[in-house]
Write a protein that holds these residues in place. Structure first.
Motif, PDB file in Angstrom:
ATOM      1  N   ASN A 274      -1.371  -5.925   4.860  1.00  0.00           N
ATOM      2  CA  ASN A 274      -0.218  -6.240   5.696  1.00  0.00           C
ATOM      3  C   ASN A 274       0.661  -4.995   5.776  1.00  0.00           C
ATOM      4  OD1 ASN A 274       2.179  -7.129   6.837  1.00  0.00           O
ATOM      5  ND2 ASN A 274       2.142  -9.094   5.766  1.00  0.00           N
ATOM      6  N   PRO A 275       0.762  -4.356   6.941  1.00  0.00           N
ATOM      7  CA  PRO A 275       1.507  -3.088   7.023  1.00  0.00           C
ATOM      8  C   PRO A 275       3.009  -3.243   6.805  1.00  0.00           C
ATOM      9  CG  PRO A 275       0.888  -3.872   9.212  1.00  0.00           C
ATOM     10  CD  PRO A 275       0.209  -4.778   8.232  1.00  0.00           C
ATOM     11  N   GLU A 276       3.509  -4.471   6.833  1.00  0.00           N
ATOM     12  CA  GLU A 276       4.941  -4.686   6.649  1.00  0.00           C
ATOM     13  C   GLU A 276       5.319  -4.880   5.175  1.00  0.00           C
ATOM     14  OE1 GLU A 276       6.271  -7.839   9.139  1.00  0.00           O
ATOM     15  OE2 GLU A 276       5.645  -6.836  11.000  1.00  0.00           O
ATOM     16  N   GLU A 277       4.332  -4.901   4.306  1.00  0.00           N
ATOM     17  CA  GLU A 277       4.585  -5.077   2.875  1.00  0.00           C
ATOM     18  C   GLU A 277       4.136  -3.829   2.118  1.00  0.00           C
ATOM     19  OE1 GLU A 277       6.008  -7.656   1.497  1.00  0.00           O
ATOM     20  OE2 GLU A 277       5.938  -9.179   3.090  1.00  0.00           O
ATOM     21  N   ARG A 278       4.898  -3.439   1.111  1.00  0.00           N
ATOM     22  CA  ARG A 278       4.546  -2.263   0.317  1.00  0.00           C
ATOM     23  C   ARG A 278       3.768  -2.684  -0.924  1.00  0.00           C
ATOM     24  NH1 ARG A 278       9.580   1.535  -0.844  1.00  0.00           N
ATOM     25  NH2 ARG A 278       7.845   2.749  -1.732  1.00  0.00           N
ATOM     26  N   LEU A 279       2.727  -1.940  -1.221  1.00  0.00           N
ATOM     27  CA  LEU A 279       1.986  -2.173  -2.459  1.00  0.00           C
ATOM     28  C   LEU A 279       2.709  -1.492  -3.617  1.00  0.00           C
ATOM     29  CD1 LEU A 279      -1.720  -1.569  -1.345  1.00  0.00           C
ATOM     30  CD2 LEU A 279      -0.497  -3.743  -1.561  1.00  0.00           C
ATOM     31  N   SER A 280       2.601  -2.079  -4.797  1.00  0.00           N
ATOM     32  CA  SER A 280       3.228  -1.500  -5.981  1.00  0.00           C
ATOM     33  C   SER A 280       2.296  -1.670  -7.175  1.00  0.00           C
ATOM     34  CB  SER A 280       4.571  -2.180  -6.266  1.00  0.00           C
ATOM     35  OG  SER A 280       5.184  -1.615  -7.413  1.00  0.00           O
ATOM     36  N   PHE A 281       1.803  -0.552  -7.680  1.00  0.00           N
ATOM     37  CA  PHE A 281       0.914  -0.551  -8.850  1.00  0.00           C
ATOM     38  C   PHE A 281       1.649   0.093 -10.019  1.00  0.00           C
ATOM     39  CE2 PHE A 281      -1.770  -0.724  -5.144  1.00  0.00           C
ATOM     40  CZ  PHE A 281      -2.729  -1.657  -5.490  1.00  0.00           C
ATOM     41  N   TYR A 282       1.529  -0.536 -11.192  1.00  0.00           N
ATOM     42  CA  TYR A 282       2.232   0.006 -12.357  1.00  0.00           C
ATOM     43  C   TYR A 282       1.613  -0.530 -13.638  1.00  0.00           C
ATOM     44  CZ  TYR A 282       4.685  -4.522 -12.701  1.00  0.00           C
ATOM     45  OH  TYR A 282       4.986  -5.858 -12.839  1.00  0.00           O
ATOM     46  N   TYR A 283       1.894   0.176 -14.731  1.00  0.00           N
ATOM     47  CA  TYR A 283       1.418  -0.242 -16.042  1.00  0.00           C
ATOM     48  C   TYR A 283       2.320  -1.368 -16.538  1.00  0.00           C
ATOM     49  CZ  TYR A 283      -0.204   0.005 -20.869  1.00  0.00           C
ATOM     50  OH  TYR A 283      -0.725  -0.296 -22.098  1.00  0.00           O
ATOM     51  N   GLY A 284       1.692  -2.474 -16.932  1.00  0.00           N
ATOM     52  CA  GLY A 284       2.455  -3.643 -17.342  1.00  0.00           C
ATOM     53  C   GLY A 284       2.520  -4.696 -16.263  1.00  0.00           C
ATOM     54  N   ALA A 285       1.664  -4.587 -15.249  1.00  0.00           N
ATOM     55  CA  ALA A 285       1.668  -5.551 -14.153  1.00  0.00           C
ATOM     56  C   ALA A 285       1.477  -6.967 -14.675  1.00  0.00           C
ATOM     57  CB  ALA A 285       0.558  -5.214 -13.158  1.00  0.00           C
ATOM     58  N   ARG A 286       2.198  -7.892 -14.102  1.00  0.00           N
ATOM     59  CA  ARG A 286       2.162  -9.314 -14.459  1.00  0.00           C
ATOM     60  C   ARG A 286       2.546  -9.557 -15.922  1.00  0.00           C
ATOM     61  NH1 ARG A 286      -0.443 -13.226 -11.966  1.00  0.00           N
ATOM     62  NH2 ARG A 286      -1.704 -13.726 -13.805  1.00  0.00           N
ATOM     63  N   GLY A 287       3.200  -8.560 -16.542  1.00  0.00           N
ATOM     64  CA  GLY A 287       3.671  -8.729 -17.906  1.00  0.00           C
ATOM     65  C   GLY A 287       2.632  -8.435 -18.967  1.00  0.00           C
ATOM     66  N   PHE A 288       1.489  -7.838 -18.587  1.00  0.00           N
ATOM     67  CA  PHE A 288       0.421  -7.580 -19.538  1.00  0.00           C
ATOM     68  C   PHE A 288       0.152  -6.075 -19.649  1.00  0.00           C
ATOM     69  CE2 PHE A 288      -0.618 -11.728 -17.508  1.00  0.00           C
ATOM     70  CZ  PHE A 288      -0.279 -12.528 -18.583  1.00  0.00           C
ATOM     71  N   VAL A 289      -0.607  -5.687 -20.679  1.00  0.00           N
ATOM     72  CA  VAL A 289      -0.887  -4.260 -20.886  1.00  0.00           C
ATOM     73  C   VAL A 289      -2.076  -3.839 -20.024  1.00  0.00           C
ATOM     74  CG1 VAL A 289       0.143  -4.019 -23.152  1.00  0.00           C
ATOM     75  CG2 VAL A 289      -2.168  -4.931 -22.975  1.00  0.00           C
TER      76      VAL A 289
END
Length: 390
Positions: free
Chosen positions: A364-379
């Motif tokens: 969806n070009p109107e939404e930004r992706l966000s990747f990070y360490y700790g996603a969904r509260g997990f390691v």
């Protein structure tokens, strides 16, 4: 030393590959560097990461033995580990895995097929995050009476495992573990007197064949599979799908040739691997790439950096379905992920079902992706959301 505020593990990015790229670039300058946020030296080059993973006599996993995973494969070594590995190899044999695949496929079709005809969706919470639990219960032959309660228990336990010293997580985590353990133990006792053709029956029979059956051992094994493969499978699916969505040409090729799904999973597990790294305990004085590592200290074996090491993967920043290199996403050596066959079955079925249901799948070009360490509260390194048009 890398200050906590400057750590690559503290940043978010629109690409799942950014963490690996950043750390590999650092590794070209310094093969080992202390990261204040991770509270350990990062081992950054592929040859050093792979060597340490194989060298379990020096780099141990025994620190897992203090928590609820104390009887799981990851916490064991020596003959205890070898015997339990033999048990697991029995119920993840080629014939057993083929039977599991037959159970998983219709679940994937039902889960991801529900998106057909819609204009858009957020894949993680709507489908991906619920799919592994449904698969696991079906494989165990458990009626879906666990429902939301199972997800609540697993989430509480995994959050506790990820932050074992956090007091606000320890109480709920321990309580959830006791409740899930009691529930699982009852299933095991019931299965011992049955001959059903399911994963739980295979596990019971495998322990019996090795002369290692006790209700406690089987219960610990079942819980280890569930806890070790739940959130990792969620992020493995997210990594595979996000890699393909960020590379439309590769997505088109996989859609046209479903035989490329396995290649896509492998390359995604290199390019966007959710297991950014693994902690290990040095049990004797040693060194890595000329850096002293005293006995009793922890190191972080940085798989994300290793996957972008150009000495191991030519042109590492390119997502390439033709790449024929072994990734470290499931580990390597004695502690290679025993649940890898099941994880691959689940992800392959999910990708196939989603592409069948959504012929125009795209970000969806109107939404930004966000990747990070700790996603969904997990390691894990991954994302909380994957918004798409279908």
């Amino acid at each position: 030393m890398i200050a906590a505020a400057d750590s690559a593990f503290a940043r978010r990015s629109g690409s799942p590959a950014t963490l690996g790229r950043t750390l590999a670039a650092l590794g070209r300058q310094q093969p080992v560097v202390f990261d204040e946020l991770m509270n350990a030296p990062l081992v950054l080059r592929h040859r050093d990461v792979a060597a340490a993973l194989r060298n379990t006599a020096t780099f141990s996993t025994r620190f897992y033995g203090m928590g609820p995973m104390s009887q799981a494969l990851i916490a064991l070594g020596g003959t205890d580990h070898q015997q339990l590995r033999r048990v697991h190899n029995r119920f993840f044999s080629a014939s057993a895995s083929a039977a599991y695949a037959a159970v998983v496929a219709p679940i994937a079709t039902r889960t991801f097929g529900a998106l057909a005809g819609r204009s858009g969706a957020e894949l993680v919470e709507e489908t991906i995050a619920r799919y592994p639990m449904e698969v696991f219960l079906a494989l165990l032959g458990v009626p879906d009476d666990l429902g939301e309660q199972g997800l609540i228990w697993v989430r509480a336990i995994i959050m506790w495992l990820g932050s074992p010293m956090e007091p606000t997580l320890a109480g709920p985590g321990m309580q959830a573990y006791e409740q899930l353990s009691d529930y699982t133990s009852r299933l095991v006792q019931r299965e011992r007197h049955g001959e059903r053709d399911n994963l739980l029956g295979e596990i019971v029979r495998a322990f019996e064949a090795e002369g290692a059956y006790t209700p406690e051992a089987v219960t610990a094994s079942v819980l280890g599979l569930l806890l070790g493969g739940f959130e990792t499978t969620i992020q493995m699916m997210s990594a595979t799908l996000s890699s393909l969505l960020l590379h439309p040409d590769a997505l088109a090729r996989v859609r046209a040739d479903p035989g490329l799904v396995e290649a896509a999973i492998d390359e995604a597990f290199r390019w966007a691997n959710p297991t950014a790294g693994l902690y290990r305990l040095a049990v004797r004085d040693t060194e890595v790439a000329g850096t002293a590592v005293p006995a009793g200290s922890m190191v972080y074996l940085c798989i994300a950096a290793a996957h972008f090491d150009e000495q191991a993967y030519p042109d590492p920043e390119t997502f390439r379905l033709e790449r024929r290199g072994t990734h470290l996403g499931f580990g390597v050596g004695p502690h290679y992920c025993v649940g890898a066959p099941l994880a691959r079955i689940e992800v392959a079925a999910a990708v196939t079902a989603l592409l069948d249901a959504c012929p125009h799948l795209r970000l969806n070009p109107e939404e930004r992706l966000s990747f990070y360490y700790g996603a969904r509260g997990f390691v894990q390194h991954g994302t909380d959301a994957l918004p798409v048009l279908t």
